[in-house]
Scaffold this active site. Sequence first.
Site, PDB file in Angstrom:
ATOM      1  N   LEU A 265       0.825  -1.336   0.061  1.00 36.53           N
ATOM      2  CA  LEU A 265      -0.064   0.420  -0.059  1.00 36.53           C
ATOM      3  C   LEU A 265       0.977   1.528  -0.124  1.00 36.53           C
ATOM      4  CD1 LEU A 265      -3.053  -1.358   2.835  1.00 36.53           C
ATOM      5  CD2 LEU A 265      -3.188  -1.005   0.011  1.00 36.53           C
ATOM      6  N   GLY A 266       2.109   0.978   0.614  1.00 32.89           N
ATOM      7  CA  GLY A 266       3.289   2.450   0.427  1.00 32.89           C
ATOM      8  C   GLY A 266       3.841   1.795   1.379  1.00 32.89           C
ATOM      9  N   GLY A 268       7.068   4.465   4.142  1.00 36.34           N
ATOM     10  CA  GLY A 268       7.766   5.204   4.491  1.00 36.34           C
ATOM     11  C   GLY A 268       8.825   5.254   4.871  1.00 36.34           C
ATOM     12  N   GLY A 269       9.576   5.902   5.551  1.00 41.53           N
ATOM     13  CA  GLY A 269      10.705   6.073   6.070  1.00 41.53           C
ATOM     14  C   GLY A 269      11.226   5.195   7.244  1.00 41.53           C
ATOM     15  N   MET A 270      10.325   5.055   7.722  1.00 45.39           N
ATOM     16  CA  MET A 270      10.093   3.857   9.277  1.00 45.39           C
ATOM     17  C   MET A 270       9.582   2.196   9.246  1.00 45.39           C
ATOM     18  SD  MET A 270       9.214   6.007  12.401  1.00 45.39           S
ATOM     19  CE  MET A 270      10.808   8.244  12.679  1.00 45.39           C
ATOM     20  N   GLY A 271       8.949   1.880   8.183  1.00 49.61           N
ATOM     21  CA  GLY A 271       8.277   0.399   7.757  1.00 49.61           C
ATOM     22  C   GLY A 271       7.440   0.830   6.471  1.00 49.61           C
ATOM     23  N   VAL A 273       3.520  -0.543   5.003  1.00 48.42           N
ATOM     24  CA  VAL A 273       2.077  -0.540   4.774  1.00 48.42           C
ATOM     25  C   VAL A 273       1.769  -2.161   3.943  1.00 48.42           C
ATOM     26  CG1 VAL A 273      -0.198  -0.565   5.027  1.00 48.42           C
ATOM     27  CG2 VAL A 273       2.039   1.623   5.860  1.00 48.42           C
ATOM     28  N   LYS A 287       1.774  -2.465   9.081  1.00 47.57           N
ATOM     29  CA  LYS A 287       2.164  -1.499   8.867  1.00 47.57           C
ATOM     30  C   LYS A 287       3.744  -2.470  10.070  1.00 47.57           C
ATOM     31  CE  LYS A 287       4.156   2.583  10.095  1.00 47.57           C
ATOM     32  NZ  LYS A 287       3.852   3.850  10.768  1.00 47.57           N
ATOM     33  N   ASP A 381       1.725  15.186  13.028  1.00 44.44           N
ATOM     34  CA  ASP A 381       2.544  15.342  11.710  1.00 44.44           C
ATOM     35  C   ASP A 381       1.210  14.694  11.114  1.00 44.44           C
ATOM     36  OD1 ASP A 381       3.919  15.255   9.647  1.00 44.44           O
ATOM     37  OD2 ASP A 381       4.407  12.875   9.900  1.00 44.44           O
TER      38      ASP A 381
END
Length: 527
Positions: A265-266, A268-271, A273, A287, A381
């Site tokens: 699904l996507g 990011g900088g930390m994991g 999804v 996630k 955020d």
Amino acid sequence: MEPILIVVGVLLIPVVIVLASAIKVVPQTSVMIVERFGRYTRTLNAGLHIVVPLVSRVRNRIDLREQVVPFPPQPVITRDNLVVNVDTVIYYQVTDPRSATYEVSSYIQAIEQLTVTTLRNIIGQMDLDTTLASREVVNGTLLGVLHEATGRWGIRLNRVELKAIEPPTSIQDSMEKQMRADRDRRAAILTAEGQRQAQILKAEGEKQAALLKAESDREVAAIRTGGRAGAAPPVPAQAAPASVHQPLRQGDPRRIGRYQLTARLGEGGMGTVYLGRSPGQRLVAVKVVRPEFATDPAFRHRFAREIDAARRVGGFHTAPVVDADSQDTPPWLATEYIPGPSLHDVLRRQGALPVRTVHVLALGVAEALERIHACGIIHRDLKPSNIIISAAGPRVIDFGIARSLDGTVLTGTNLVVGTQGFLAPEQLTGGPITHASDLYAFGLVLCHAAGALPLTDGESLESALGLLPSHFAGIIRRCLDHAPERRPTPTEILEELSRHGASSEGWLPPSVRTMVDLHNAPTAATP
């Protein structure tokens, strides 16, 4: 004798230069404004005149003939939040040179600014159809306003011409074009899917025929040799319809906890999804923390706080937590899957949203912030990529850097957390972070959704906000106040927006609804 002549010649040169500079020739149909020691003294008409240097100076040269000024096309927003380009030509003549010099710093710029402001006020009260059919009305009203104002500046406005009023394709298509494009996209999707299914069926039929022929050949061979034919190979399964989800990559896990992962699904900088399925075939968003962070005990503690924050907020306008394990390797968090694109993706593909859509979006996000803050949590955020657009309304996600108001700071000293472009001033300067910081980000989100940001060349945020409905502009200005204590609360925003009323039924434009529908499309299972 010769030295004396040289001296006299040298002395005469500056005298000649001064006398030449003192002579002013005013052309026909023109005048000059003369000042002495910075104050007006006289107006020079056409002819030859003497202006004493160092004592008097020419302040302005004015042509008294009719002037034609074509202004560049101006984008103006109609009442139904569509943009039209207005091409204007002004014909004027200076009748009072003194007033034209001293009543306004630049009468050409003043005329242009007044023209733009008047057009925005007139067309802002009309819908697109009325605007396109009312050129004479707009022209007459504009002429009246300009005539009244320019008279005080010593200007006679002879006439105003609206060369064109038309929707620009470079900024935003009209609703009719959007609907036609949406129908074309849907038809193209259905046509492509039908052709693909037909190709699959044709290929399947050819494979079946080949398998039957091979089986028949094996049976004949078996009869001839007295042996048995082997079993036919299984028929490959039919491919699943296309989806907007990214397929799993080599190295991605196929199962986390009790959930089978089917797509990305996507990231990011930390994991990352993933889209997953529970044993009961319910869709979840899983996630998964990156391996390099999973070995950090401090990060695991922070991730556990994220899980706790998401559970405390619940599912009203957020994604409710289904399952989680901060001690697993790697740590993971499963929430309900909300089918829909992020607001970031919607704005990137569709541009500014209609007023009705922004109204429902603002209500949904404000209600989510109200619940988040009621749990004593600061999101910290809030941005378009952390807002999911679903058919039922917006959902706020990702509490990855959220913090509770219990005095526990989850980040290092002087470390700025959040996303540049959506940070409140106090987040940039190291001041106290409060619930009001989320409201600053909320105001910026509305700016992006309504089209006030990003700004065009030479445009200020204040002028961009002037194009929005007054209640939106007022809320955004209060949210973007640099003093946190003057920003509104989510409850105050809900009360203000509720007075203007908006039904959530059919709140999405057809093109955005199509994006949401694509997120509901089935995803092919991953081997």
